[in-house]
Motif scaffolding. Sequence first.
Motif, mmCIF file in Angstrom:
data_model
loop_
_atom_site.group_PDB
_atom_site.id
_atom_site.type_symbol
_atom_site.label_atom_id
_atom_site.label_comp_id
_atom_site.label_asym_id
_atom_site.label_seq_id
_atom_site.Cartn_x
_atom_site.Cartn_y
_atom_site.Cartn_z
ATOM 1 N N LEU A 61 3.697 -0.490 -5.701
ATOM 2 C CA LEU A 61 3.234 0.407 -4.647
ATOM 3 C C LEU A 61 1.869 0.964 -5.042
ATOM 4 O O LEU A 61 1.711 1.558 -6.106
ATOM 5 C CB LEU A 61 4.246 1.537 -4.460
ATOM 6 N N TYR B 147 6.348 3.023 5.115
ATOM 7 C CA TYR B 147 6.334 3.790 6.358
ATOM 8 C C TYR B 147 7.648 3.549 7.107
ATOM 9 O O TYR B 147 8.406 2.652 6.745
ATOM 10 C CB TYR B 147 5.156 3.338 7.226
ATOM 11 N N ARG C 17 7.677 2.045 -6.944
ATOM 12 C CA ARG C 17 6.834 2.651 -7.988
ATOM 13 C C ARG C 17 7.314 2.221 -9.371
ATOM 14 O O ARG C 17 6.514 1.947 -10.256
ATOM 15 C CB ARG C 17 6.872 4.169 -7.887
ATOM 16 N N ASN D 276 1.990 11.291 -1.515
ATOM 17 C CA ASN D 276 3.172 10.940 -0.720
ATOM 18 C C ASN D 276 4.005 12.176 -0.404
ATOM 19 O O ASN D 276 5.136 12.304 -0.819
ATOM 20 C CB ASN D 276 4.016 9.893 -1.459
ATOM 21 N N LYS E 185 10.337 3.946 -2.013
ATOM 22 C CA LYS E 185 9.135 4.313 -2.762
ATOM 23 C C LYS E 185 9.449 4.473 -4.244
ATOM 24 O O LYS E 185 8.682 4.022 -5.097
ATOM 25 C CB LYS E 185 8.531 5.603 -2.209
ATOM 26 N N LYS F 274 1.221 8.709 -6.034
ATOM 27 C CA LYS F 274 2.408 9.555 -5.933
ATOM 28 C C LYS F 274 2.072 10.944 -5.399
ATOM 29 O O LYS F 274 2.794 11.492 -4.584
ATOM 30 C CB LYS F 274 3.089 9.660 -7.297
ATOM 31 N N ALA G 144 0.083 3.270 -3.283
ATOM 32 C CA ALA G 144 -0.086 4.680 -2.913
ATOM 33 C C ALA G 144 0.086 5.600 -4.114
ATOM 34 O O ALA G 144 0.994 5.431 -4.919
ATOM 35 C CB ALA G 144 0.910 5.055 -1.822
ATOM 36 N N ARG H 219 0.837 -1.208 0.000
ATOM 37 C CA ARG H 219 0.000 0.000 0.000
ATOM 38 C C ARG H 219 0.868 1.253 0.000
ATOM 39 O O ARG H 219 0.640 2.185 -0.755
ATOM 40 C CB ARG H 219 -0.899 0.004 1.225
ATOM 41 N N ASP H 220 1.858 1.307 0.859
ATOM 42 C CA ASP H 220 2.765 2.447 0.966
ATOM 43 C C ASP H 220 3.952 1.998 1.808
ATOM 44 O O ASP H 220 3.965 0.880 2.323
ATOM 45 C CB ASP H 220 2.055 3.635 1.621
#
Length: 88
Positions: free
Chosen positions: A75, A14, A70, A82, A66, A79, A77, A11-12
């Motif tokens: 990913l 962290y 990407r 972010n 990230k 862009k 999420a 998902r993202d």
Amino acid sequence: MRREKLPFILRDIYPVNYLKESHLSLVLEGRTLKEYILENRLGSLEPLNSVIFVWRLDMKQIKRAKRMLRKYGMLVANKSLNHLDGSR
């Protein structure tokens, strides 16, 4: 319209991430995500138990991770959302 789930895409990213072996076995550039994390020194990766790994990164490593994820479409999420990684 039926939405299909994409298997094992993150998902993202962290500062602290909990990953299963299915995430770590994703292949990019001929290596698994686990190998890529370790070889590129993208934070630390430690087993939490027999099923879950903890992936810890600092802000600079998050930005690199990230960008890499990407590039390979791994990913979810957006862009533009972010803001923490400075990649708007």
